[in-house]
Scaffold this active site. Structure first.
Site, PDB file in Angstrom:
ATOM      1  N   ASP A 148      76.003  74.549  31.047  1.00 30.71           N
ATOM      2  CA  ASP A 148      76.567  74.998  29.549  1.00 30.71           C
ATOM      3  C   ASP A 148      77.590  73.785  29.424  1.00 30.71           C
ATOM      4  O   ASP A 148      78.537  74.189  29.190  1.00 30.71           O
ATOM      5  CB  ASP A 148      77.981  76.596  29.827  1.00 30.71           C
ATOM      6  CG  ASP A 148      78.543  77.348  28.788  1.00 30.71           C
ATOM      7  OD1 ASP A 148      78.356  76.736  27.487  1.00 30.71           O
ATOM      8  OD2 ASP A 148      79.446  77.577  29.231  1.00 30.71           O
ATOM      9  N   HIS A 182      74.627  83.446  30.495  1.00 34.80           N
ATOM     10  CA  HIS A 182      76.388  83.270  31.008  1.00 34.80           C
ATOM     11  C   HIS A 182      76.579  85.169  32.002  1.00 34.80           C
ATOM     12  O   HIS A 182      77.578  85.459  32.194  1.00 34.80           O
ATOM     13  CB  HIS A 182      77.396  83.512  30.302  1.00 34.80           C
ATOM     14  CG  HIS A 182      77.475  82.151  29.102  1.00 34.80           C
ATOM     15  ND1 HIS A 182      77.576  81.291  29.531  1.00 34.80           N
ATOM     16  CD2 HIS A 182      77.475  82.648  27.789  1.00 34.80           C
ATOM     17  CE1 HIS A 182      77.358  80.115  28.733  1.00 34.80           C
ATOM     18  NE2 HIS A 182      77.833  80.840  27.546  1.00 34.80           N
ATOM     19  N   HIS A 237      70.346  75.190  27.665  1.00 38.58           N
ATOM     20  CA  HIS A 237      71.880  75.214  27.657  1.00 38.58           C
ATOM     21  C   HIS A 237      73.032  74.386  27.588  1.00 38.58           C
ATOM     22  O   HIS A 237      73.895  74.581  28.826  1.00 38.58           O
ATOM     23  CB  HIS A 237      72.630  76.723  27.724  1.00 38.58           C
ATOM     24  CG  HIS A 237      73.783  77.226  26.805  1.00 38.58           C
ATOM     25  ND1 HIS A 237      73.859  78.453  26.251  1.00 38.58           N
ATOM     26  CD2 HIS A 237      75.138  76.226  26.687  1.00 38.58           C
ATOM     27  CE1 HIS A 237      74.799  78.816  25.692  1.00 38.58           C
ATOM     28  NE2 HIS A 237      75.103  77.681  25.850  1.00 38.58           N
ATOM     29  N   HIS A 279      74.973  84.151  24.302  1.00 39.96           N
ATOM     30  CA  HIS A 279      75.529  84.001  24.769  1.00 39.96           C
ATOM     31  C   HIS A 279      76.530  85.678  24.986  1.00 39.96           C
ATOM     32  O   HIS A 279      76.854  86.343  24.392  1.00 39.96           O
ATOM     33  CB  HIS A 279      77.035  83.584  23.853  1.00 39.96           C
ATOM     34  CG  HIS A 279      78.487  84.170  24.335  1.00 39.96           C
ATOM     35  ND1 HIS A 279      78.798  82.414  25.112  1.00 39.96           N
ATOM     36  CD2 HIS A 279      79.450  85.005  24.094  1.00 39.96           C
ATOM     37  CE1 HIS A 279      79.682  82.995  25.451  1.00 39.96           C
ATOM     38  NE2 HIS A 279      80.484  84.046  25.308  1.00 39.96           N
ATOM     39  N   TYR A 312      77.639  81.317  16.915  1.00 43.78           N
ATOM     40  CA  TYR A 312      77.676  83.192  17.301  1.00 43.78           C
ATOM     41  C   TYR A 312      78.330  83.086  16.577  1.00 43.78           C
ATOM     42  O   TYR A 312      77.787  84.845  17.008  1.00 43.78           O
ATOM     43  CB  TYR A 312      79.841  82.807  18.061  1.00 43.78           C
ATOM     44  CG  TYR A 312      80.092  82.014  19.780  1.00 43.78           C
ATOM     45  CD1 TYR A 312      79.109  81.234  19.899  1.00 43.78           C
ATOM     46  CD2 TYR A 312      80.668  83.097  20.256  1.00 43.78           C
ATOM     47  CE1 TYR A 312      79.725  80.954  21.007  1.00 43.78           C
ATOM     48  CE2 TYR A 312      81.344  82.799  21.328  1.00 43.78           C
ATOM     49  CZ  TYR A 312      80.858  81.652  21.946  1.00 43.78           C
ATOM     50  OH  TYR A 312      81.317  81.168  23.475  1.00 43.78           O
ATOM     51  N   LYS A 340      70.619  80.396  18.215  1.00 45.04           N
ATOM     52  CA  LYS A 340      71.531  80.973  19.223  1.00 45.04           C
ATOM     53  C   LYS A 340      72.323  81.573  18.758  1.00 45.04           C
ATOM     54  O   LYS A 340      72.760  81.892  17.185  1.00 45.04           O
ATOM     55  CB  LYS A 340      72.891  79.462  19.123  1.00 45.04           C
ATOM     56  CG  LYS A 340      74.222  79.153  19.782  1.00 45.04           C
ATOM     57  CD  LYS A 340      73.733  80.544  20.982  1.00 45.04           C
ATOM     58  CE  LYS A 340      75.007  80.489  21.611  1.00 45.04           C
ATOM     59  NZ  LYS A 340      76.281  79.538  21.841  1.00 45.04           N
ATOM     60  N   HIS A 381      76.543  71.696  25.147  1.00 47.10           N
ATOM     61  CA  HIS A 381      76.874  71.219  24.897  1.00 47.10           C
ATOM     62  C   HIS A 381      77.484  69.738  24.186  1.00 47.10           C
ATOM     63  O   HIS A 381      77.789  68.960  24.438  1.00 47.10           O
ATOM     64  CB  HIS A 381      77.928  72.104  24.530  1.00 47.10           C
ATOM     65  CG  HIS A 381      78.217  73.255  24.336  1.00 47.10           C
ATOM     66  ND1 HIS A 381      77.974  74.227  23.422  1.00 47.10           N
ATOM     67  CD2 HIS A 381      78.003  74.384  25.623  1.00 47.10           C
ATOM     68  CE1 HIS A 381      78.069  75.065  23.745  1.00 47.10           C
ATOM     69  NE2 HIS A 381      78.580  75.653  24.657  1.00 47.10           N
ATOM     70  N   ARG A 434      84.873  86.586  19.944  1.00 45.37           N
ATOM     71  CA  ARG A 434      84.961  85.826  19.985  1.00 45.37           C
ATOM     72  C   ARG A 434      83.388  86.075  18.150  1.00 45.37           C
ATOM     73  O   ARG A 434      83.241  84.574  17.026  1.00 45.37           O
ATOM     74  CB  ARG A 434      85.027  84.518  20.081  1.00 45.37           C
ATOM     75  CG  ARG A 434      85.933  84.314  20.524  1.00 45.37           C
ATOM     76  CD  ARG A 434      86.066  83.296  21.751  1.00 45.37           C
ATOM     77  NE  ARG A 434      84.766  83.424  22.482  1.00 45.37           N
ATOM     78  CZ  ARG A 434      84.879  82.516  23.545  1.00 45.37           C
ATOM     79  NH1 ARG A 434      85.136  81.320  24.074  1.00 45.37           N
ATOM     80  NH2 ARG A 434      83.777  83.563  24.634  1.00 45.37           N
ATOM     81  N   ARG A 470      79.257  85.528  34.944  1.00 48.96           N
ATOM     82  CA  ARG A 470      80.474  85.247  34.690  1.00 48.96           C
ATOM     83  C   ARG A 470      81.442  86.406  35.030  1.00 48.96           C
ATOM     84  O   ARG A 470      82.492  86.061  35.364  1.00 48.96           O
ATOM     85  CB  ARG A 470      80.746  85.130  33.348  1.00 48.96           C
ATOM     86  CG  ARG A 470      80.266  86.973  32.932  1.00 48.96           C
ATOM     87  CD  ARG A 470      80.516  86.633  31.221  1.00 48.96           C
ATOM     88  NE  ARG A 470      81.817  86.343  30.538  1.00 48.96           N
ATOM     89  CZ  ARG A 470      81.904  85.004  29.248  1.00 48.96           C
ATOM     90  NH1 ARG A 470      80.602  84.829  29.050  1.00 48.96           N
ATOM     91  NH2 ARG A 470      82.811  84.461  29.412  1.00 48.96           N
TER      92      ARG A 470
END
Length: 393
Positions: free
Chosen positions: A289, A228, A66, A199, A135, A160, A68, A167, A231
């Site tokens: 991430d 995540h 994962h 996510h 997302y 994904k 970006h 969001r 978190r």
């Protein structure tokens, strides 16, 4: 053709194998033999480079599931868009396989650009794959739908999506079930796993939508990879129960207090919590991430303040697990073997004959990263990048 021999190195493949000689040729591990047998390869009809592995341990290259690598961010405006990741930023963190994906911005960032970045990184020497989607659900795709992306595009490993986040698209359970089923069907037809990377935000539902999506259906719980999950302590507590159901748990190395995420559970502590609570070790993974951004309001001025997950965090937390007393072989499984298995990269995550020649050499005293070999090519030596991307300085 040039071969590479790593002599007399302590191997964790991930299982501890003692002192071994490793012979890599044509990008593949062709022999892992008892230390002292490397001389048998000296008469081969091609040049062989040798590395003395004394004082080093060898582990499989990190599989970052994962990251970006084509940039992310954008919350707070265009100023907060993170740039693409260079080759040496990845290899300098021990990452020899990277799976890229879109984040919040599935509108102005494109899967086509992400795909071409993956192909660029692969041409530069590592292995790069991508997830389709973003997302949003339904999300962007390269062809007509997620299943077709997985079937027709070699680099696409899965889908994904995002849930429990303001969001996200706040899609219905039925929409989620259909998306997961489509990814699974695409994987079956393509000979891939077709996982769905989810996510998970800090919304009050947390992992509840995933549990409800698989309940009463034929969807395997392991088809989903929620991420995540360190978190906050609240999310991590639900992650433990999810793992006990046979679900995957992905922790984010870059989401920790040291990088400004005040509610996060530090990754080594999160791993220990899961293991102590009875989570199967093979269900735990960790990803960087890398380049992911969360934008917060500053406490004094209220101005936007970006928190960025660095790519290097994954190696830092890998070493942190070992320093915290987690066995080396368990730490290796969490950052290499397990993600390779979950994503379906059968030639990754192990130092074994026939596997890709992705090897990290780590200084046993201090756990500093010494050498990175990706597909048989030395990318980092003595802690410094010796191979950089075409446009890196």
């Amino acid at each position: 053709m040039q071969g590479l021999i790593i002599k007399n190195v302590k191997v964790y493949a991930p299982e501890p194998s003692g002192a071994r000689d490793i012979f890599i040729l044509g990008g593949k591990v062709v022999k892992v033999a008892e230390a002292g047998t490397a001389e048998n390869f000296n008469s081969l009809p091609f040049s062989v480079k040798t590395i003395n592995g004394g004082g080093l341990i060898a582990v499989p290259g990190i599989v970052d599931g994962h990251v970006h690598f084509n940039g992310a961010g954008g919350e707070g405006g265009p100023l907060y868009r993170t740039p693409p990741t260079g080759l040496s930023e990845l290899t300098g963190a021990g990452i020899t396989t990277a799976v890229g994906l879109l984040g919040t911005d599935g509108f102005t960032r494109s899967l086509r650009d992400l795909l071409m970045k993956a192909r660029s990184l692969s041409a530069e020497g590592i292995t790069a794959k991508i997830y389709t989607g973003a997302y949003q659900l339904p999300g962007p795709c390269l062809t007509t739908d997620a299943a077709s992306d997985i079937i027709l595009v070699e680099e696409v490993v899965g889908l994904k999506v995002a849930f429990s986040d303001h969001r996200s698209s706040h899609a219905s359970l039925q929409t989620l079930r259909e998306a997961v089923s489509q990814a699974r069907a695409g994987g079956i037809l393509a000979g891939k796993k077709g996982p769905v990377m989810v996510h998970i935000g800090e919304g009050p539902d947390r992992l509840k939508p995933l549990a409800e999506a698989v309940s009463g259906t034929d969807i395997p719980v392991a088809q989903l990879i929620p991420t995540h999950l360190n978190r906050s302590a609240r999310v991590l507590g639900e992650a433990l129960e999810w793992a006990k159901m046979g679900g995957n748990v992905d922790l984010s190395a870059g989401v920790s207090a040291r990088y400004g995420f005040s509610e996060a559970v530090d990754p080594p502590g999160a791993v220990q919590y899961l293991l102590d609570g009875g989570a199967p070790a093979e269900r735990i993974t960790m990803s960087s991430d890398g380049n992911g951004v969360m934008t917060l309001a500053g406490p004094a001025t209220g101005e936007a303040r970006p928190l960025i997950s660095p790519v290097r965090a994954l190696y830092e937390e890998f070493a942190g697990m070992i320093r915290a007393g987690i066995p080396v072989e368990t730490a290796v499984r969490i950052v290499s073997t397990n993600p390779a298995d979950r994503i379906g990269l059968s030639a990754k995550g192990r130092i074994r004959e026939g596997m890709d020649g992705d090897v990290l050499l780590i200084r046993e005293d201090g756990l500093d990263l010494d050498t990175v070999v990706a597909r048989g090519k030395i990318m980092v030596r003595d802690g410094h990048a010796v191979q950089k991307g075409l446009f890196e300085k």
